[in-house]
Design a protein around this motif. Structure first.
Motif, short mmCIF file in Angstrom:
data_model
loop_
_atom_site.label_atom_id
_atom_site.label_comp_id
_atom_site.label_asym_id
_atom_site.label_seq_id
_atom_site.Cartn_x
_atom_site.Cartn_y
_atom_site.Cartn_z
N HIS A 92 1.78 1.35 -3.67
CA HIS A 92 2.26 0.17 -2.95
C HIS A 92 1.38 -1.06 -3.17
O HIS A 92 1.39 -2.00 -2.37
CB HIS A 92 2.44 0.50 -1.46
N CYS B 185 9.11 1.04 1.05
CA CYS B 185 8.23 0.61 2.15
C CYS B 185 8.74 -0.68 2.80
O CYS B 185 8.17 -1.16 3.77
CB CYS B 185 6.80 0.42 1.64
N ARG C 277 8.97 -3.61 1.21
CA ARG C 277 8.48 -4.81 0.54
C ARG C 277 9.02 -4.87 -0.89
O ARG C 277 9.83 -4.03 -1.28
CB ARG C 277 6.95 -4.82 0.55
N CYS D 34 6.35 -3.40 -5.57
CA CYS D 34 5.31 -2.37 -5.53
C CYS D 34 5.24 -1.61 -6.87
O CYS D 34 6.26 -1.40 -7.52
CB CYS D 34 5.57 -1.36 -4.43
N CYS E 32 11.24 -1.90 -2.60
CA CYS E 32 10.52 -0.64 -2.44
C CYS E 32 10.93 0.04 -1.12
O CYS E 32 11.33 -0.63 -0.18
CB CYS E 32 9.03 -0.92 -2.45
ZN LIG Z 1 6.06 -0.24 -1.49
#
Ligand SMILES: [Zn+2]
Length: 317
Positions: free
Chosen positions: A164, A176, A178, A181, A174
């Motif tokens: 990440h 996550c 965001r 990454c 991504c």
């Molecule tokens: Zn990420």
């Protein structure tokens, strides 16, 4: 009596466990399909049952001293699996407590990349090394960092989330939440995304055009590349460039003796290793140039199980 540890590797698809001796001999291993147990408590009960049953074959000669578990998003410090996107259970799973209650044995938990790093340190090419990193290239990208002979956990147990690190402004989305990454480019999933982009962008003939996106795998890409497919070769080169550059940046932080690559994408061998090596070396600080090894993990068979068992013999870390 000789000592024996159970090593467990929990994955979104399969859960593999094995009985491993202190010298690194895996006496037996078994697996089952993780999604067969949509309720976490039932999963732990089944796992405990199978372990108790299978240990009977060894109980006359061996003493079972503990259980080591490697799992995605597992936290060594809290003993829980937290927010694992590829496991279908709740967000917070107290695995150490539950498994310990069932088996009445010490249970150690860590994330899969740390487990793989421990396996490399105990039974693989990192034997005797005090400072190294192991990068797992699977569905995502994980990293186990060994500093001065110990796994580095960080303040709350989240160290090593190299997947990440943001490498592109407004890059690929991504899991996550965001964008840009590293693991959206450099992982078994990332390279597939690269291939589909290249296929759309270039007119180049490619055997990959005949394979539906969800059927493309790192293995199929490797076969295509070894067969001379230019799109596949270019995808490995692109992936290796991004990984190599990032490893050079990370090496500037912790000066490792070696970095090991493991996981599905690493099985492509030189196709991923060579461009990564080249671009890492190109971008390394001059004081580090020519001094850092980049190798494939030597523990491709049962690496997760071996690494998790090593966690027991290391008595935690
Ligand atoms: Zn990420």
């Amino acid at each position: 009596m000789q000592k024996l540890a159970v090593g467990i590797d929990i994955g979104g698809t399969n859960t593999v466990y094995g009985f491993v001796t202190e010298t690194g001999l895996c006496l037996s291993h078994s697996s089952f399909y993780t999604p067969n147990y949509p309720i976490f408590e039932n999963f732990v009960r089944e796992l405990s049952l199978q372990i108790r049953l299978n240990f009977k074959a060894f109980e006359d000669e061996y003493e079972l001293i503990g259980v080591g578990v490697g799992a995605p998003n597992a936290n060594y410090l809290s003993g829980c699996i937290e927010h694992a996107v590829n496991l279908s259970w709740d967000k917070h799973l107290p695995l150490v407590k539950l498994l310990g209650d069932h088996l009445a044995l010490p249970v150690h938990l860590t994330n899969d990349a740390n487990a793989a790093a421990l396996g490399e340190m105990f039974y693989g090419s990192a034997k005797g090394m005090s400072n190294f990193m192991l990068v797992t290239l699977g569905t995502g990208l994980g990293c186990g960092i060994v500093l001065d002979g110990k796994i580095f956990n960080g303040h709350e147990g989240y160290a090593g989330e190299m997947g990440h690190i943001i490498i592109r402004d407004q890059g690929r989305s991504c899991s996550c939440g965001r964008k840009g990454c590293l693991e959206t480019y450099v992982s078994a999933t990332g390279i597939k995304r690269t291939v589909s982009k290249f296929l759309a962008k270039y007119d180049e003939q490619s055997v990959l055009r005949d394979i539906p996106f969800n059927k493309i795998s790192a293995k199929k890409l490797a076969v295509a590349a070894y067969g001379g497919d230019k799109v596949a070769i270019e995808a490995f080169e692109y992936t290796g460039r991004l990984l190599g550059r990032t490893l050079a940046n990370v090496a500037a932080m912790n000066n490792p003796e070696a970095i090991f690559l493991s996981g599905g994408l690493a099985k492509a061998g030189d196709l991923i290793l060579k461009p990564t090596q080249y671009h890492m070396e190109e971008n390394l600080l001059s004081v580090l140039k020519g001094k850092m090894k980049l190798e494939l993990s030597s523990l491709e068979t049962n690496a997760g199980v071996m690494g998790s068992a090593a966690l027991v013999f290391a008595n935690g870390y």
